[in-house]
Design a protein around this motif. Sequence first.
Motif, PDB file in Angstrom:
ATOM      1  N   TRP A   1      77.139  47.006  72.489  1.00 15.82           N
ATOM      2  CA  TRP A   1      77.934  47.176  74.147  1.00 15.82           C
ATOM      3  C   TRP A   1      77.443  48.384  74.533  1.00 15.82           C
ATOM      4  O   TRP A   1      77.144  49.387  73.610  1.00 15.82           O
ATOM      5  CB  TRP A   1      79.393  46.990  73.959  1.00 15.82           C
ATOM      6  CG  TRP A   1      80.147  47.928  73.158  1.00 15.82           C
ATOM      7  CD1 TRP A   1      80.748  49.058  73.672  1.00 15.82           C
ATOM      8  CD2 TRP A   1      80.297  47.962  71.781  1.00 15.82           C
ATOM      9  NE1 TRP A   1      81.380  49.816  72.669  1.00 15.82           N
ATOM     10  CE2 TRP A   1      81.155  49.063  71.617  1.00 15.82           C
ATOM     11  CE3 TRP A   1      80.085  47.168  70.625  1.00 15.82           C
ATOM     12  CZ2 TRP A   1      81.478  49.471  70.139  1.00 15.82           C
ATOM     13  CZ3 TRP A   1      80.366  47.317  69.450  1.00 15.82           C
ATOM     14  CH2 TRP A   1      81.014  48.523  69.251  1.00 15.82           C
TER      15      TRP A   1
ATOM     16  N   LYS B   1      76.479  36.740  75.188  1.00 16.70           N
ATOM     17  CA  LYS B   1      77.726  37.280  75.451  1.00 16.70           C
ATOM     18  C   LYS B   1      78.687  36.775  74.687  1.00 16.70           C
ATOM     19  O   LYS B   1      79.098  35.924  74.548  1.00 16.70           O
ATOM     20  CB  LYS B   1      77.813  37.371  77.025  1.00 16.70           C
ATOM     21  CG  LYS B   1      76.739  38.119  77.609  1.00 16.70           C
ATOM     22  CD  LYS B   1      77.028  37.945  79.326  1.00 16.70           C
ATOM     23  CE  LYS B   1      75.971  38.757  79.899  1.00 16.70           C
ATOM     24  NZ  LYS B   1      76.123  38.591  81.335  1.00 16.70           N
TER      25      LYS B   1
ATOM     26  N   ASN C   1      82.449  39.035  74.752  1.00 19.81           N
ATOM     27  CA  ASN C   1      83.619  39.045  75.391  1.00 19.81           C
ATOM     28  C   ASN C   1      83.444  40.517  76.288  1.00 19.81           C
ATOM     29  O   ASN C   1      82.386  41.153  76.247  1.00 19.81           O
ATOM     30  CB  ASN C   1      84.888  39.419  74.446  1.00 19.81           C
ATOM     31  CG  ASN C   1      84.868  40.402  73.390  1.00 19.81           C
ATOM     32  OD1 ASN C   1      83.753  41.182  73.480  1.00 19.81           O
ATOM     33  ND2 ASN C   1      85.307  40.185  72.492  1.00 19.81           N
ATOM     34  N   ARG C   2      84.651  40.959  76.818  1.00 14.91           N
ATOM     35  CA  ARG C   2      84.508  42.184  77.616  1.00 14.91           C
ATOM     36  C   ARG C   2      85.695  43.354  77.115  1.00 14.91           C
ATOM     37  O   ARG C   2      86.786  42.991  76.950  1.00 14.91           O
ATOM     38  CB  ARG C   2      84.619  41.951  78.945  1.00 14.91           C
ATOM     39  CG  ARG C   2      84.541  43.147  79.933  1.00 14.91           C
ATOM     40  CD  ARG C   2      84.853  42.728  81.206  1.00 14.91           C
ATOM     41  NE  ARG C   2      83.522  42.004  81.740  1.00 14.91           N
ATOM     42  CZ  ARG C   2      82.275  42.322  82.222  1.00 14.91           C
ATOM     43  NH1 ARG C   2      82.215  43.717  82.241  1.00 14.91           N
ATOM     44  NH2 ARG C   2      81.265  41.682  82.587  1.00 14.91           N
TER      45      ARG C   2
ATOM     46  N   THR D   1      80.462  44.740  78.317  1.00 13.46           N
ATOM     47  CA  THR D   1      80.263  43.212  77.703  1.00 13.46           C
ATOM     48  C   THR D   1      79.632  43.366  76.394  1.00 13.46           C
ATOM     49  O   THR D   1      78.758  44.224  76.254  1.00 13.46           O
ATOM     50  CB  THR D   1      79.103  42.658  78.642  1.00 13.46           C
ATOM     51  OG1 THR D   1      79.567  42.432  79.943  1.00 13.46           O
ATOM     52  CG2 THR D   1      78.940  41.209  77.788  1.00 13.46           C
TER      53      THR D   1
ATOM     54  N   THR E   1      77.564  42.058  73.152  1.00 13.78           N
ATOM     55  CA  THR E   1      76.425  41.005  73.319  1.00 13.78           C
ATOM     56  C   THR E   1      76.263  40.887  71.661  1.00 13.78           C
ATOM     57  O   THR E   1      76.254  41.937  71.000  1.00 13.78           O
ATOM     58  CB  THR E   1      75.254  41.303  73.827  1.00 13.78           C
ATOM     59  OG1 THR E   1      75.597  41.531  75.279  1.00 13.78           O
ATOM     60  CG2 THR E   1      74.071  40.303  73.646  1.00 13.78           C
TER      61      THR E   1
END
Length: 424
Positions: A106, A362, A364-365, A372, A374
């Motif tokens: 991220w 992806k 989550n955030r 994001t 990855t």
Amino acid sequence: MDRRTSSSSSSPANTRRSIEGLNDDIMCTVFSFLDLIHLIRCTAVCKSWSGVIDKSKLLQILYRKQRGIFDVSTSSEGTWKGKIQDLAISQHRSTLHSGLVDIYQWKGHSEGIDKCKMKTGLVLTGGSGKVMRLWSVERYKCLAEYYLPQTGSLIDFNFDESKVVGLVGNQICLWRRNERRSIFSSQSGQFPKSSCMCYVDPEAVIGCEDGRARVFDMYGRKWSRIIKMHNGPVTCLSLSDDQLLIGGSSFGHIALSDLSSDQQVALLKTNDFAGLTTLCYSSRSHIVFSGSRSGRASSWDLRMMKQLWEARVSPNLISSVQHMRDDISVLAVGGIDGVLRFVDPQTGDFLSNCIIYESSRKLNRSETCHSTVTRKKGLRVSEDARFDLIPRLSRPSISCLAVGMQKVVTTHVDGHIRVWKFRK
């Protein structure tokens, strides 16, 4: 019935839905589904979890199954813990050497990341921006931010259970772990330009371009002494458990000084005259590892003041050489060419090389930094491969790295953080 009314009910069934509400038998059942490494990690979460695992003897049972041991005779606690630790280290080495690789990445900073430090599942990162961030390695989540003074750039830092210490420009700054702003900054302009710092409570040691190390007393909040180390700039520092200050120079030398007496103990000369960029000291074996600008790594036994090996492990600058704390079964090496290398710390021989496979998805955030996460796959690459022909997207330059149990965290000049997780 109104949903809001139902959710706010104060009945016992609704008041203890957290994991603390589970009894020991249920917790034991949950733990029984875990493998050895994850079970060991659970013992370090809290005393109650450790107590349940110890009482149920799950670690001993799992150890017997993996070893094919059917004798259930009891052994001392120390004997079992030693055997389990040896087995965990063996699995750690095996997975880093030849296991499958998952990479979670991220954007941790908008600017480049120069340094990272990892302790107990937490990673502190910082670089050319005006903020340091503390991350959970397992959840890929930012837990805290520490803002730098407006004057000066971040050079180096470290942290412990209660505080963060940073070298910012030509001053030492101190943060409490639960504070965003610096609670203390030393007076600026009291030492020449510096390039590195090491910290062991209550002292921070600064390596300077004039070849000297300055010692700052965190409790007295003053500079306590100056130690002569090299004729050229001090480029990297480490500190042993017995107060031995280890400093690398721009000439490829390693100086050892007694921090209590300020006297130089020895000067170790490598065959590489390129400047040293990184040091890693093992308190368990009293061995120090170094990496240089020319891509060479070396190993020294400080008890005998003897070089064990020196080898070219990278075609370019090595930015970081690290191993897991209290273990030197695998040495991780990262640098400009972006290849994550694993080296045998006993001989300097290559064990494995890893790069990124550029397929991803992806996950989550991050709640704090809106980034994001990855997931990518890692690839094992033979040592005779033409790394210069591999696209840079698969091997972004590594600015720093840290090693944990079956994982390596790397930081990069584009602001990305990557967690390399290794499994069978």
